[in-house]
Enzyme design. Structure first.
Site, PDB file in Angstrom:
ATOM      1  N   GLY A  89      19.376  32.585  -2.148  1.00  0.00           N
ATOM      2  CA  GLY A  89      19.451  32.443  -0.693  1.00  0.00           C
ATOM      3  C   GLY A  89      20.823  32.797  -0.155  1.00  0.00           C
ATOM      4  O   GLY A  89      21.783  32.979  -0.903  1.00  0.00           O
ATOM      5  N   GLY A  91      24.041  32.062   0.762  1.00  0.00           N
ATOM      6  CA  GLY A  91      24.945  30.935   0.561  1.00  0.00           C
ATOM      7  C   GLY A  91      26.219  31.068   1.367  1.00  0.00           C
ATOM      8  O   GLY A  91      26.992  30.130   1.494  1.00  0.00           O
ATOM      9  N   ASP A 124      31.807  28.023  -1.366  1.00  0.00           N
ATOM     10  CA  ASP A 124      32.426  27.541  -0.121  1.00  0.00           C
ATOM     11  C   ASP A 124      31.864  28.229   1.117  1.00  0.00           C
ATOM     12  O   ASP A 124      32.262  27.918   2.235  1.00  0.00           O
ATOM     13  CB  ASP A 124      33.948  27.735  -0.188  1.00  0.00           C
ATOM     14  CG  ASP A 124      34.332  29.203  -0.355  1.00  0.00           C
ATOM     15  OD1 ASP A 124      33.427  30.072  -0.415  1.00  0.00           O
ATOM     16  OD2 ASP A 124      35.541  29.499  -0.424  1.00  0.00           O
ATOM     17  N   ARG A 182      14.675  41.393   0.337  1.00  0.00           N
ATOM     18  CA  ARG A 182      15.045  41.893  -0.986  1.00  0.00           C
ATOM     19  C   ARG A 182      13.859  41.753  -1.928  1.00  0.00           C
ATOM     20  O   ARG A 182      12.923  40.987  -1.628  1.00  0.00           O
ATOM     21  CB  ARG A 182      16.206  41.050  -1.532  1.00  0.00           C
ATOM     22  CG  ARG A 182      17.373  40.925  -0.564  1.00  0.00           C
ATOM     23  CD  ARG A 182      18.018  39.537  -0.653  1.00  0.00           C
ATOM     24  NE  ARG A 182      19.009  39.361   0.421  1.00  0.00           N
ATOM     25  CZ  ARG A 182      20.296  39.664   0.320  1.00  0.00           C
ATOM     26  NH1 ARG A 182      20.745  40.136  -0.816  1.00  0.00           N
ATOM     27  NH2 ARG A 182      21.119  39.504   1.324  1.00  0.00           N
ATOM     28  N   ASP A 248      18.096  40.479  -6.326  1.00  0.00           N
ATOM     29  CA  ASP A 248      18.454  39.962  -4.992  1.00  0.00           C
ATOM     30  C   ASP A 248      19.352  40.938  -4.250  1.00  0.00           C
ATOM     31  O   ASP A 248      19.602  40.759  -3.059  1.00  0.00           O
ATOM     32  CB  ASP A 248      19.138  38.589  -5.109  1.00  0.00           C
ATOM     33  CG  ASP A 248      20.322  38.604  -6.067  1.00  0.00           C
ATOM     34  OD1 ASP A 248      20.120  38.935  -7.246  1.00  0.00           O
ATOM     35  OD2 ASP A 248      21.443  38.314  -5.626  1.00  0.00           O
TER      36      ASP A 248
HETATM   37  P1  AMP Z   1      26.261  38.175  -4.372  1.00  0.00           P
HETATM   38  O1  AMP Z   1      27.051  38.184  -5.632  1.00  0.00           O
HETATM   39  O2  AMP Z   1      27.095  38.365  -3.146  1.00  0.00           O
HETATM   40  O3  AMP Z   1      25.071  39.064  -4.407  1.00  0.00           O
HETATM   41  O4  AMP Z   1      25.727  36.664  -4.253  1.00  0.00           O
HETATM   42  C1  AMP Z   1      24.854  36.062  -5.164  1.00  0.00           C
HETATM   43  C2  AMP Z   1      24.499  34.676  -4.665  1.00  0.00           C
HETATM   44  O5  AMP Z   1      25.648  33.840  -4.634  1.00  0.00           O
HETATM   45  C3  AMP Z   1      23.925  34.642  -3.244  1.00  0.00           C
HETATM   46  O6  AMP Z   1      22.983  33.616  -3.176  1.00  0.00           O
HETATM   47  C4  AMP Z   1      25.139  34.303  -2.426  1.00  0.00           C
HETATM   48  O7  AMP Z   1      24.801  33.720  -1.195  1.00  0.00           O
HETATM   49  C5  AMP Z   1      25.868  33.326  -3.318  1.00  0.00           C
HETATM   50  N1  AMP Z   1      27.299  33.293  -3.029  1.00  0.00           N
HETATM   51  C6  AMP Z   1      28.229  34.242  -3.328  1.00  0.00           C
HETATM   52  N2  AMP Z   1      29.445  33.852  -2.909  1.00  0.00           N
HETATM   53  C7  AMP Z   1      29.322  32.653  -2.331  1.00  0.00           C
HETATM   54  C8  AMP Z   1      30.221  31.732  -1.692  1.00  0.00           C
HETATM   55  N3  AMP Z   1      31.527  31.988  -1.586  1.00  0.00           N
HETATM   56  N4  AMP Z   1      29.705  30.589  -1.202  1.00  0.00           N
HETATM   57  C9  AMP Z   1      28.395  30.308  -1.314  1.00  0.00           C
HETATM   58  N5  AMP Z   1      27.510  31.122  -1.891  1.00  0.00           N
HETATM   59  C10 AMP Z   1      27.945  32.280  -2.402  1.00  0.00           C
HETATM   60 MG    MG Z   2      23.747  39.549  -3.083  1.00  0.00          MG
END
Ligand code: AMP
Ligand code: MG
Length: 486
Positions: A89, A91, A124, A182, A248
């Site tokens: 989701g 985040g 965060d 996605r 995702d």
């Molecule tokens: P990504 O690596 O950007 O594709 O993110 C993978 C998952 O980690 C997704 O669910 C993001 O929303 C979550 N995520 C990545 N960075 C953060 C963050 N700083 N705080 C909260 N969730 C995160």
């Molecule tokens: Mg992502």
């Protein structure tokens, strides 16, 4: 002053509550604009000056929710490096809503780095300035290179620090996408046995992205397969390595999404990997086609309960992938060497060039760009030949190539023009991107970011004054690893 106007029509918000969590962005201490994408703002029917003004910057920072928005974090799951995580989701992102542009299309406007959501797990919810600028530069470069991609509408700094391994300036990126659906969104419902959820999502995706598939989930799957095959072929043709092709990060609309540890290959080598977290090379340059197909198989699994013909139909749909992919890839490769019509032997001609490039560590982008100057005859060879060591192997290849060119309908000038439109002079080379990010993060100097952005917005035009941007890194400038930075 009347409030800033954005025409929202939020179709995702009309889906059931279990598709998302309604959550507002968390305000930040001291928003400051880094950059607004004026041309994109206009396409969306948003006044770029208003967007760069106080109210606009407050919107871009998440300090003010504009009228008509329906802020939410989307639910999705995903296979990360082959392992299913049934709940990921948004985040650290907030979908403000869908804007209806001047072209009548719906596009998501999403703030990335806008604070915690129910999907944040231990994160965060924030983003650091470096990765935000990387996404800005690379997504806009991809758009200029003609590759389907999410776009960047703006970046702001927050005036707050984020902690990764060290203290970093915080930032928010405003992302624009055909949608944020996605493969992992389908997996979210499938993992819960929520077939009705899968069906509603498929109906929504069909209406939004593939209206020609209305009434047929098989046609929908076929369309997504074709879109992904073409997308990944486009990546290969410009040397792009996504770096985290988790399900995702695989968009149903067929756009490149989530610029984390992405990078461009310098010397041609299919095994090239930059991402620090991809130790097994799962997402290496030359694996990207196979991985896209693997991701599509995960999508097909979620659709099984809806498909007439069940598993056999899914297999048939997936079997079309290699055909689409090979066609898009080889059509593109042939055009990169100036061939508009396909003849016997063309594919081995181009493969032999790749083999030579690999043997000599020739720069992928420069080879094809300089080859354009060698169309007319050996007199134009020097620049490209110099990329191939003593040049011997190249000369023999070039002789074969030029003899093949004489069978094209077009003359040298027209062929060169085709090649120049296929082969960029400027790509976001890793060392240039790193230098632009470092200047902004370490010295608050956004000059290099602006300059690189300008260069990358016209990737096919020569610019002698900016020659250094076209060249591969010198030994001491080379970037060997890239990081997610999340
Ligand atoms: P990504 O690596 O950007 O594709 O993110 C993978 C998952 O980690 C997704 O669910 C993001 O929303 C979550 N995520 C990545 N960075 C953060 C963050 N700083 N705080 C909260 N969730 C995160
Ligand atoms: Mg992502």
């Amino acid at each position: 002053m009347p409030p800033m106007h954005i025409s929202f029509d939020n179709s995702y918000a009309r889906l059931p509550e279990r598709f998302y969590a309604r959550v507002e962005p968390t305000p930040v201490a001291a928003p400051r604009l880094v950059r607004v994408n004026a041309a994109l703002a206009r396409t969306l029917g948003i006044d770029p000056d208003e967007l760069a003004g106080p109210e606009g910057v407050a919107v871009l920072a998440g300090n003010h929710v504009p009228r008509g928005a329906a802020p939410m974090a989307l639910a999705y799951a995903g296979h990360q490096f082959g392992h299913l995580v049934p709940q990921l989701g948004d985040g650290r992102a907030c979908l403000l809503g869908e804007v209806v542009g001047r072209d009548g299309l719906h596009r998501d406007i999403q703030l990335k780095g806008s604070g915690p959501t129910p999907f944040s797990r231990r994160g965060d919810g924030r983003a650091a300035l470096g990765p935000v600028l990387r996404e800005y530069l690379v997504s806009e470069a991809m758009a200029a290179l003609g590759v389907p991609t999410t776009r960047t509408l703006a970046a702001v700094t927050t005036g707050e620090a984020v902690w990764r391994e060290t203290r970093l300036p915080g930032a928010v990126l405003t992302r624009v996408a055909a949608s944020h659906i996605r493969v992992g969104t389908f997996q979210y419902f499938a993992a819960r046995g929520d077939i009705e959820g899968v069906r509603l999502l498929a109906d929504h995706a069909i209406a939004r992205h593939y209206p020609a598939a209305t009434g047929s989930y098989r046609a929908f799957l076929d369309a997504v397969v074709a879109a992904q095959a073409e997308l990944v072929a486009r990546w290969l043709l410009i040397g792009f390595i996504h770096g985290v092709m988790n399900t995702d990060n695989c968009s149903i609309a067929g756009e490149t999404i989530d610029y984390g540890p992405c990078a461009f290959m310098d010397a041609y080598d299919p095994a090239t990997v930059f991402s620090s977290i991809d130790q097994a090379g799962r997402y290496a340059y030359g694996n990207q086609g196979r991985i896209a197909l693997w991701n599509l198989a995960r999508l097909a699994e979620t659709l099984l309960p809806l498909l007439d013909g069940g598993e056999a139909a899914a297999k048939e749909a997936l079997a079309a992938f290699p055909r689409h992919f090979q066609k898009a890839y080889f059509d593109g490769l042939r055009r990169k060497i100036g061939l508009s019509v396909e003849r016997d032997g063309d594919d081995s001609l181009v493969q032999d060039l790749l083999k030579l490039m690999m043997e000599h560590g020739a720069d992928f982008t420069q080879t094809f760009r300089r080859l354009g100057d060698a169309v007319a005859g050996p007199a134009g060879d020097a620049a490209v030949r110099s990329l191939f060591g003593d040049g011997g192997g190249f000369e023999a290849w070039a002789e074969r190539w030029r003899s093949r060119l004489t069978r094209e309908g077009d003359g040298p000038a027209a062929i060169r023009a085709i090649m120049r439109a296929m082969n960029p002079a400027f790509i976001p080379r890793n060392h240039l991107v790193e230098a632009a990010l470092a200047a902004a993060v370490e010295r608050e100097d956004f000059g290099p970011f602006e300059e690189l952005h300008a260069v990358l917005s016209r990737p096919f035009e020569d610019d002698p004054a900016r020659d250094r941007y076209s060249l591969p890194a010198r030994e001491e400038e080379r970037v060997l690893q890239t990081f997610c930075g999340t």
